[in-house]
Scaffold this active site. Structure first.
Site, PDB file in Angstrom:
ATOM      1  N   ALA A 150      38.105  32.199  36.586  1.00 47.62           N
ATOM      2  CA  ALA A 150      38.509  30.804  36.762  1.00 47.62           C
ATOM      3  C   ALA A 150      39.524  30.805  37.893  1.00 47.62           C
ATOM      4  O   ALA A 150      40.346  31.728  37.995  1.00 47.62           O
ATOM      5  CB  ALA A 150      39.139  30.287  35.482  1.00 47.62           C
TER       6      ALA A 150
ATOM      7  N   HIS B  95      46.912  26.327  31.276  1.00 49.27           N
ATOM      8  CA  HIS B  95      45.851  27.233  30.823  1.00 49.27           C
ATOM      9  C   HIS B  95      44.803  26.513  29.965  1.00 49.27           C
ATOM     10  O   HIS B  95      43.619  26.850  30.012  1.00 49.27           O
ATOM     11  CB  HIS B  95      46.453  28.425  30.070  1.00 49.27           C
ATOM     12  CG  HIS B  95      45.459  29.515  29.776  1.00 49.27           C
ATOM     13  ND1 HIS B  95      44.797  30.202  30.779  1.00 49.27           N
ATOM     14  CD2 HIS B  95      44.988  30.022  28.609  1.00 49.27           C
ATOM     15  CE1 HIS B  95      43.960  31.082  30.231  1.00 49.27           C
ATOM     16  NE2 HIS B  95      44.068  30.997  28.912  1.00 49.27           N
TER      17      HIS B  95
ATOM     18  N   SER C 228      38.124  33.876  32.210  1.00 45.28           N
ATOM     19  CA  SER C 228      38.664  32.854  31.304  1.00 45.28           C
ATOM     20  C   SER C 228      37.653  31.768  30.967  1.00 45.28           C
ATOM     21  O   SER C 228      37.138  31.089  31.863  1.00 45.28           O
ATOM     22  CB  SER C 228      39.856  32.142  31.952  1.00 45.28           C
ATOM     23  OG  SER C 228      40.908  33.020  32.122  1.00 45.28           O
TER      24      SER C 228
ATOM     25  N   HIS D  94      44.882  41.587  32.849  1.00 47.32           N
ATOM     26  CA  HIS D  94      45.451  41.082  34.110  1.00 47.32           C
ATOM     27  C   HIS D  94      46.704  41.865  34.470  1.00 47.32           C
ATOM     28  O   HIS D  94      47.409  42.367  33.594  1.00 47.32           O
ATOM     29  CB  HIS D  94      45.829  39.594  33.966  1.00 47.32           C
ATOM     30  CG  HIS D  94      44.674  38.710  33.618  1.00 47.32           C
ATOM     31  ND1 HIS D  94      44.235  38.552  32.323  1.00 47.32           N
ATOM     32  CD2 HIS D  94      43.856  37.959  34.395  1.00 47.32           C
ATOM     33  CE1 HIS D  94      43.190  37.736  32.315  1.00 47.32           C
ATOM     34  NE2 HIS D  94      42.930  37.370  33.555  1.00 47.32           N
TER      35      HIS D  94
ATOM     36  N   MET E 284      44.237  34.922  39.435  1.00 48.23           N
ATOM     37  CA  MET E 284      45.128  36.035  39.080  1.00 48.23           C
ATOM     38  C   MET E 284      44.365  37.295  38.700  1.00 48.23           C
ATOM     39  O   MET E 284      44.867  38.118  37.938  1.00 48.23           O
ATOM     40  CB  MET E 284      46.037  35.612  37.924  1.00 48.23           C
ATOM     41  CG  MET E 284      46.854  34.356  38.204  1.00 48.23           C
ATOM     42  SD  MET E 284      47.755  33.817  36.760  1.00 48.23           S
ATOM     43  CE  MET E 284      48.230  32.143  37.236  1.00 48.23           C
ATOM     44  N   SER E 285      43.138  37.437  39.196  1.00 46.60           N
ATOM     45  CA  SER E 285      42.334  38.590  38.756  1.00 46.60           C
ATOM     46  C   SER E 285      41.369  39.027  39.850  1.00 46.60           C
ATOM     47  O   SER E 285      41.577  38.751  41.027  1.00 46.60           O
ATOM     48  CB  SER E 285      41.539  38.190  37.507  1.00 46.60           C
ATOM     49  OG  SER E 285      40.554  37.226  37.840  1.00 46.60           O
TER      50      SER E 285
ATOM     51  N   ASN F  89      40.721  23.850  38.270  1.00 45.49           N
ATOM     52  CA  ASN F  89      41.750  22.834  38.570  1.00 45.49           C
ATOM     53  C   ASN F  89      41.877  22.703  40.078  1.00 45.49           C
ATOM     54  O   ASN F  89      41.509  23.610  40.817  1.00 45.49           O
ATOM     55  CB  ASN F  89      43.100  23.237  37.958  1.00 45.49           C
ATOM     56  CG  ASN F  89      43.549  24.618  38.382  1.00 45.49           C
ATOM     57  OD1 ASN F  89      42.972  25.631  37.951  1.00 45.49           O
ATOM     58  ND2 ASN F  89      44.547  24.681  39.237  1.00 45.49           N
TER      59      ASN F  89
ATOM     60  N   TYR G 213      49.476  40.597  35.371  1.00 48.40           N
ATOM     61  CA  TYR G 213      50.673  39.961  34.798  1.00 48.40           C
ATOM     62  C   TYR G 213      50.916  40.338  33.341  1.00 48.40           C
ATOM     63  O   TYR G 213      51.997  40.120  32.805  1.00 48.40           O
ATOM     64  CB  TYR G 213      50.629  38.421  34.956  1.00 48.40           C
ATOM     65  CG  TYR G 213      49.471  37.751  34.254  1.00 48.40           C
ATOM     66  CD1 TYR G 213      49.440  37.584  32.882  1.00 48.40           C
ATOM     67  CD2 TYR G 213      48.397  37.267  34.989  1.00 48.40           C
ATOM     68  CE1 TYR G 213      48.364  36.973  32.248  1.00 48.40           C
ATOM     69  CE2 TYR G 213      47.322  36.651  34.375  1.00 48.40           C
ATOM     70  CZ  TYR G 213      47.310  36.515  33.006  1.00 48.40           C
ATOM     71  OH  TYR G 213      46.242  35.924  32.387  1.00 48.40           O
ATOM     72  N   GLU G 214      49.902  40.907  32.673  1.00 49.01           N
ATOM     73  CA  GLU G 214      50.103  41.344  31.290  1.00 49.01           C
ATOM     74  C   GLU G 214      50.919  42.643  31.245  1.00 49.01           C
ATOM     75  O   GLU G 214      51.295  43.092  30.174  1.00 49.01           O
ATOM     76  CB  GLU G 214      48.753  41.542  30.593  1.00 49.01           C
ATOM     77  CG  GLU G 214      48.039  40.226  30.310  1.00 49.01           C
ATOM     78  CD  GLU G 214      46.638  40.430  29.761  1.00 49.01           C
ATOM     79  OE1 GLU G 214      46.490  40.554  28.537  1.00 49.01           O
ATOM     80  OE2 GLU G 214      45.680  40.475  30.579  1.00 49.01           O
TER      81      GLU G 214
ATOM     82  N   HIS H  75      39.988  35.305  26.331  1.00 54.34           N
ATOM     83  CA  HIS H  75      39.451  36.621  26.711  1.00 54.34           C
ATOM     84  C   HIS H  75      39.185  37.412  25.432  1.00 54.34           C
ATOM     85  O   HIS H  75      40.116  37.818  24.744  1.00 54.34           O
ATOM     86  CB  HIS H  75      40.442  37.374  27.606  1.00 54.34           C
ATOM     87  CG  HIS H  75      40.503  36.826  28.996  1.00 54.34           C
ATOM     88  ND1 HIS H  75      39.812  37.370  30.045  1.00 54.34           N
ATOM     89  CD2 HIS H  75      41.154  35.748  29.488  1.00 54.34           C
ATOM     90  CE1 HIS H  75      40.040  36.658  31.138  1.00 54.34           C
ATOM     91  NE2 HIS H  75      40.856  35.668  30.820  1.00 54.34           N
TER      92      HIS H  75
END
Ligand code: HPA
Length: 288
Positions: free
Chosen positions: A116, A256, A33, A86, A217-218, A241, A88-89, A64
């Site tokens: 990230a 995001h 990201s 990802h 998340m990756s 963050n 979650y997609e 992306h």
């Protein structure tokens, strides 16, 4: 996707890429990201959008780009994946990691993964880089693993070790570079969660107790597949963050847009570090 379907899919993707680009990449690199700008460093770049490559994932997340960039950095033949799919997609983890399998089959012996991530340390800063030393596979603990299903022994062994997932020599090179470049480089354990929601404060405190330093998340599925295929791995997180660890905290909730904005802040540092890494690889390959 069962084993022979996977093999057919990645053979088709390999054949398609080979039809457009005949040189073999040595190092594959995934840009996460907000970090896709590093691909601008590629010389003699040939760009292939993912949606032209059979069986490559179609990306849905802003930040992306979904392009494969082939060429050279410091004379090292590279294949850069600008953006990733990802879990979650909605992707199956085998589909999601297919690009890594493809680049391995095309010749890449190493994988550089970037992402990230949220920092679990409140005294670290947004925009800091973290060298990944190890990981916690939270979806994996619940059985979600790209290596699940029939094993193809031609690709790798059934029970690959993960005690040395992040290459010790590559980590050493990057630590030396960071010190030469006077850059703050954190080191630690990356915890992968499924997303897409950011974590609750209780989850953040739990991940901290488990030994995580950053959360994202990756990355972990790609690392598992790379190690299964015998690739050496370097992993770097850009801390986008600081995770909120208490309810009613005054800290801002993660979002995001912030992840993408801090990517811009850290992109230049990450590019310099990666460039130095490729220069070192070139030097070590040709000068012993
Ligand atoms: N949590 C999970 N994934 C992330 C975060 C986070 O705080 N920041 C960037 N990716």
């Amino acid at each position: 996707m069962v084993s022979n379907q996977l093999r057919d899919a990645f053979a088709e993707a390999c054949a398609f890429i080979r039809g457009l680009y005949t040189a073999a990449p040595q190092v594959a690199c995934i840009l996460g990201s907000g970090l896709s700008g590093f691909a601008d460093q590629v010389e003699d770049a040939q760009v292939i959008p993912y949606d032209e490559i059979p069986h490559f994932p179609r990306l849905t997340v802003p930040g992306h780009q979904g392009r494969l960039v082939l060429g050279h950095i410091h004379r090292v033949p590279v294949a850069i994946l600008q953006g990733r799919a990802h879990f979650y997609e909605g992707y199956d983890l085998r589909e999601l990691t297919l690009p890594v399998r493809v680049l391995r089959a095309l010749g890449a012996h190493s994988l550089v993964v970037t992402n990230a991530a949220g920092s679990l340390h409140t005294d670290w800063s947004v925009g800091d880089l973290m060298l990944i030393t190890d990981h916690l596979n939270m979806p994996g603990l619940a059985g979600h693993n790209p290596l699940r299903g029939p094993n193809d022994d031609a690709l790798g062994e059934r029970f690959p070790a993960m005690s040395d997932a992040y290459d010790v020599q590559y980590r050493r090179i990057v630590c030396e570079l960071a010190s030469e470049q006077q850059l703050t480089l954190r080191q630690g354990v990356y915890a992968m969660v499924g997303g897409p929601n950011f974590e609750t404060p209780a989850e953040i405190r739990a991940l901290r107790i488990l030994g995580a330093d950053a959360v994202g998340m990756s990355t972990v599925p790609e690392v598992l597949v790379a190690r299964h295929g015998g690739m050496r791995v370097l992993g770097l997180s850009m801390l986008s963050n600081i995770c909120v660890d208490a309810v009613d905290s005054k800290m801002p909730p993660a979002n995001h847009a912030e992840v993408l904005a801090s990517g811009k802040l850290a992109a230049e540092k990450l590019s310099r570090l990666l460039e130095g890494f490729f220069a070192q690889l070139q030097e070590r390959t040709f000068n012993g």
